[in-house]
Motif scaffolding. Sequence first.
Motif, mmCIF file in Angstrom:
data_model
loop_
_atom_site.group_PDB
_atom_site.id
_atom_site.type_symbol
_atom_site.label_atom_id
_atom_site.label_comp_id
_atom_site.label_asym_id
_atom_site.label_seq_id
_atom_site.Cartn_x
_atom_site.Cartn_y
_atom_site.Cartn_z
ATOM 1 N N GLN A 322 28.087 62.266 80.516
ATOM 2 C CA GLN A 322 28.071 62.830 81.861
ATOM 3 C C GLN A 322 27.257 64.116 81.826
ATOM 4 O O GLN A 322 27.366 64.912 80.882
ATOM 5 C CB GLN A 322 29.493 63.110 82.339
ATOM 6 N N TYR A 323 26.451 64.329 82.870
ATOM 7 C CA TYR A 323 25.494 65.433 82.882
ATOM 8 C C TYR A 323 25.496 66.127 84.238
ATOM 9 O O TYR A 323 25.858 65.546 85.263
ATOM 10 C CB TYR A 323 24.079 64.914 82.605
ATOM 11 N N GLY A 362 26.470 68.527 73.196
ATOM 12 C CA GLY A 362 25.467 69.565 72.973
ATOM 13 C C GLY A 362 24.073 69.070 73.268
ATOM 14 O O GLY A 362 23.119 69.856 73.306
ATOM 15 N N SER A 363 23.947 67.746 73.484
ATOM 16 C CA SER A 363 22.645 67.145 73.748
ATOM 17 C C SER A 363 22.874 65.834 74.480
ATOM 18 O O SER A 363 23.984 65.560 74.937
ATOM 19 C CB SER A 363 21.898 66.901 72.432
ATOM 20 N N MET A 364 21.858 64.997 74.555
ATOM 21 C CA MET A 364 21.994 63.709 75.212
ATOM 22 C C MET A 364 22.545 62.635 74.272
ATOM 23 O O MET A 364 22.570 61.458 74.628
ATOM 24 C CB MET A 364 20.643 63.257 75.783
ATOM 25 N N GLN A 512 17.880 71.770 74.359
ATOM 26 C CA GLN A 512 18.848 72.860 74.507
ATOM 27 C C GLN A 512 18.160 74.183 74.830
ATOM 28 O O GLN A 512 18.691 75.009 75.576
ATOM 29 C CB GLN A 512 19.704 72.999 73.250
ATOM 30 N N GLU A 513 16.974 74.371 74.292
ATOM 31 C CA GLU A 513 16.242 75.610 74.572
ATOM 32 C C GLU A 513 15.745 75.648 76.014
ATOM 33 O O GLU A 513 15.764 76.699 76.663
ATOM 34 C CB GLU A 513 15.055 75.735 73.614
ATOM 35 N N GLU A 514 15.287 74.516 76.525
ATOM 36 C CA GLU A 514 14.729 74.459 77.883
ATOM 37 C C GLU A 514 15.776 74.087 78.929
ATOM 38 O O GLU A 514 15.634 74.439 80.098
ATOM 39 C CB GLU A 514 13.566 73.469 77.931
ATOM 40 N N VAL A 518 21.769 69.541 81.940
ATOM 41 C CA VAL A 518 22.903 70.145 81.240
ATOM 42 C C VAL A 518 23.851 69.043 80.767
ATOM 43 O O VAL A 518 24.475 68.366 81.594
ATOM 44 C CB VAL A 518 23.663 71.128 82.152
ATOM 45 N N PRO A 519 23.970 68.831 79.449
ATOM 46 C CA PRO A 519 24.949 67.853 78.953
ATOM 47 C C PRO A 519 26.355 68.388 79.143
ATOM 48 O O PRO A 519 26.618 69.579 78.915
ATOM 49 C CB PRO A 519 24.585 67.716 77.466
#
Length: 555
Positions: A322-323, A362-364, A512-514, A518-519
């Motif tokens: 979910q994002y 923390g990511s996709m 994560q930097e860009e 948002v995960p």
Amino acid sequence: MSNWKKVLRYSTVLLASSVLLAACGDGGDVPDPEDASVEGSEPEGSLPETEDDDGSTLMIGLTNAPDSFNPFYRPGVAGTWIQRFFYDSLLVMPTADSFEPGLATMETDDNQVFTLTVQEDAYWSDGEPITAHDVAFTLNTIADPNVETTLGTAVAMIEGTNASGVRLDEFDELPGVEVLDDKTLTVTTKNPVDLNYISEFLGFQVLVAPEHIFGEMDVADISNSEAATQPTVFSGAYTFVEYDNDNYVHLEANPDYHRGAPNIETVYARIMNGTALITEFQAGNLHMAAGGGIGTVPAQDVSLLEEIDGVQVDENPSFNGQYMIINNEKFSDPKIRQAFAYAFDLDVVIDNLLEGKGEVLGSMYSSASPYKDETVEPLEYNPDLARELLEEADFDFDTPLEFVVPTGNAVREQVGNLIEQWLIDIGVSVNHSNYDFPTWLAMAQDLDYDIGLMGYGHTVDPNVASYIQTGAPNNNMAIEDPVIDSLLEEGMAGTTFEDRFATYSDLQVHLQEEMPIVPLYSDSQFGVKVEGLNGGIKEYWAGSLYDLHEWTLDE
């Protein structure tokens, strides 16, 4: 010749599968993308009269309505799942790390030229043989620049396409697809590719369409054609009969299915909300839930199902997530996008809403994915830093953010309420709206929002190009990042797990930097079925229909 069945297993999948990760709620919204969530209503009395006490009728619960019956356009996981009942793929995927012949076998000597041989006894439901020409037509149509499709990334490895899977201007047909005879064709990729990658995307994700039905149309007209909205010719175990909008899908067994006539004659996939799903199981009106974000049971209600005699509940990890999607066209400064991520205390979601049956992303990539980089941890909750980043970016605190949450997923709707409050806590004004999923999807495609919630269904293969690549069909965020595009191309060109892991690790760090998206969280999927059903959702839900024709129902 090295047969495709020489399995190149993801050695870490089995390890990852042993990790208890996620939780409940409406899960991933697509295998590709989003779930077509709907607000359920009372399902009782809405079906035609059926005689199901002899095991001839299977009742399936869906909490997400199918959004498409068009084999070239599948934005939602529920639509994809239903289509797999009546359209076959070249290969089937019984587990998350293996493939078997479906409509065809696939062989290669060099992982660049693949020979596909269509099954001799495969026929369309109207009696026409399924041929190599149907396969070539399907691949060429997906790559046509004028077709509406969500499957571009599935063919983007084929010679003659660009990075989005669109046929290059200098070709009328894909040079990488060559029909040798009625049952044989070759597919040539731009470079050698990972065997699992082409097997999953080309072999499993692509559903073969009948050329004699769609071939006479202008490709631009396919989406609105009767063949795409009310299909009549099929290759799968079942045939489509009727879709009573947001109520049920009626399917009947295909007696001429090439892998064997189904044992269960009639299927009703019934659409309802999570509460009604529980009630219908308690009343004995359902035999299974679709699982995987298609027929989802809220985590807090799982115990109610476990208390029902004769109902089996299995918890499985999920690749889905979910994002919070962001309109990158409006919020081009990564400080603003990162600020949103720092503002959310997602541990509250896991601990309270999912009762510990989930993970903060923390990511996709969730813990189920062998490509998850464990060093890329979720950003810590830091509302002071969030406000500081917004101030540095000259964020407009006075203009309300247009925040959209789709209905139908109780947990996600609650998360929407929490996010609204967390944003208010850092001084952001919010205009929070709820819409049914089809309406929300149309808004997202038109970039008619600032931020919103979306669930994405992921595959074992780590290619997420359809969501974040520039111009991709499910990129509803206006993401245009050359670094992302470059890493995605590099990932698709990798031929070993090690090479591809390194590339997708770099992608996770860059995302994560860009923070273009948002995960939020990943929740477990629950397989629910009556004990008399020999079949149903398995641990890897996306492959659960590979033996659909063999299912039986004891009443």
